[in-house]
Motif scaffolding. Structure first.
Motif, PDB file in Angstrom:
ATOM      1  N   THR A  89     -29.299 -56.076 -10.074  1.00 58.00           N
ATOM      2  CA  THR A  89     -29.285 -56.597 -11.442  1.00 58.00           C
ATOM      3  C   THR A  89     -27.983 -57.339 -11.724  1.00 58.00           C
ATOM      4  N   VAL A 138     -34.068 -61.112 -12.098  1.00 53.12           N
ATOM      5  CA  VAL A 138     -33.416 -59.808 -12.326  1.00 53.12           C
ATOM      6  C   VAL A 138     -31.909 -59.933 -12.167  1.00 53.12           C
ATOM      7  N   LEU A 169     -29.232 -53.969 -16.442  1.00 50.12           N
ATOM      8  CA  LEU A 169     -30.085 -52.874 -15.994  1.00 50.12           C
ATOM      9  C   LEU A 169     -30.918 -52.320 -17.146  1.00 50.12           C
ATOM     10  N   THR A 192     -34.105 -54.207 -18.016  1.00 51.44           N
ATOM     11  CA  THR A 192     -35.256 -54.081 -17.128  1.00 51.44           C
ATOM     12  C   THR A 192     -36.126 -52.881 -17.466  1.00 51.44           C
TER      13      THR A 192
END
Length: 386
Positions: free
Chosen positions: A184, A229, A234, A237
């Motif tokens: 990420t 990504v 993080l 996501t």
């Protein structure tokens, strides 16, 4: 071996001039024997017919001594030959049925089979959701639209028909138990699994521009997902809004890549099925999530209390403004009313005794007496034997 031994014995008897075991000799000790096995010139020979001679109307009626050529001519590779005319279907005398004019049907049957084969490879029915591509001697020449189409017979032209409107999907990774770790934007790892749905946009490009279209879609999806990504935190996501943004970004990146390859593929959508931390740190990550949830709950509770206090203060300030407006109109009356309201609010929360007549003790603990009278009486029972 026994058969050949018998042949040898018969040949040796014939060469020695002895009487043939099949007949053909005379009854008077062999006088008048001829090579043909007849007696006295034209008399009809006696004895059984020689089985080794082929059938036919010979002058000696087949009754003569055998020779080696007759024996081997009368036997085929699988045993003695059958006498007589044509056998069953496929036998040595099988003949194809004839037409009324005496000619064979075989050439017409061959022409009919070839014609049916050519017709079957020249007529093509394409369904509404399908398209076809025509190759002439291996080279692409044209497309076939839905409906009834015609082409040159095989192998001059070949036709490939594909469903261009059906939705196809590919799962990455192919095995649900396999981890797909992606880095990420905040230098963390996330385990992602997702599905890509697509169909065919241009059948000619799909067939002839790339070697393996399905593998091309897989590689384009992986490259687009890693790039999307890598620009995301993080926490994003794991949230629904963040996932939706990643899915849209991956779809756009994939379409640009596939259009650059002229792969003839249309990307319909990307769906993230799973977004979890790596299995090695999942317990610690869950602890962090629980702590963050508790912090969020405490923060929300504090914000709610602050909003409640602020609303109460604003209400009291508004009420004071209204009282002040009344006080300016009638100061004495408003002051007296405020005094009564304040005393009512204070005295309603305390124990009090009001004495209004003379000759009464100034202080009577009436509230304390009333409180004691309301308490339950505890009875203590002495144990027996005391």
């Amino acid at each position: 071996m026994r058969i050949f031994d018998g042949f040898g014995q018969r040949i040796s008897l014939a060469m020695a001039g002895k009487k043939s075991p099949w007949g053909g000799g005379s009854d008077d000790g062999g006088t008048g024997d001829t090579p043909g096995g007849s007696q006295g010139g034209g008399d009809k020979p006696k004895g059984p017919r020689n089985p080794w001679l082929p059938p036919g109307g010979t002058s000696d009626d087949g009754r003569r001594a055998p020779n080696i050529e007759d024996i081997f001519k009368s036997r085929g590779p699988e045993g003695p030959r059958r006498s007589g005319g044509g056998g069953g279907p496929g036998g040595p005398n099988f003949r194809f049925p004839q037409r009324p004019g005496g000619k064979s049907w075989f050439p017409l049957a061959v022409v009919a089979i070839v014609g049916v084969g050519l017709l079957a490879t020249s007529v093509h029915l394409v369904a509404p959701q399908e398209e076809g591509v025509v190759k002439t001697l291996g080279n692409y020449t044209r497309k076939m639209e839905p409906g009834l189409n015609f082409s040159a017979p095989f192998p001059i032209e070949t036709v490939d028909v594909e469903d261009v409107e059906g939705v196809r999907s590919v799962r990455i990774p192919g095995n649900n138990n396999q981890a797909k770790l992606i880095l990420t934007g905040d230098q963390n790892l996330v385990d992602l699994s997702y599905i890509v749905r697509w169909n065919i946009k241009d059948l000619a490009n799909y067939k002839f521009r790339v070697v393996d279209p399905i593998e091309t879609v897989n590689e384009a999806a992986e490259a687009a997902m890693r790039a999307a990504v890598a620009e995301t935190q993080l926490d994003e996501t794991f949230s629904g809004q963040g996932r939706a943004a990643i899915e849209m970004d991956v779809r756009e990146r994939m379409q640009r890549t596939l259009d650059g390859y002229q792969a003839g593929v249309r990307v319909l959508g990307v769906e993230i099925e799973k977004a979890d931390p790596p299995a090695q740190v999942v317990d610690a990550f869950r602890d962090v999530q629980v702590a963050e949830q508790n912090a969020d709950a405490a923060r929300n509770q504090a914000q709610g209390y602050a909003q409640q206090v602020l609303a109460q203060a604003e209400g009291e300030a508004e009420a004071f403004d209204k009282v002040y407006a009344q006080y300016r109109l009638a100061p004495e009356v408003t002051r007296q009313r405020l005094y009564y309201e304040t005393m009512e609010r204070v005295l309603s929360q305390t124990d009090k005794t009001i004495v209004e007549t003379d000759n009464v003790t100034p202080y009577l603990p009436l509230p304390e007496i009333r409180r004691r009278s309301q308490q339950p009486v505890t009875t203590v029972t002495a144990p027996e034997g005391q």
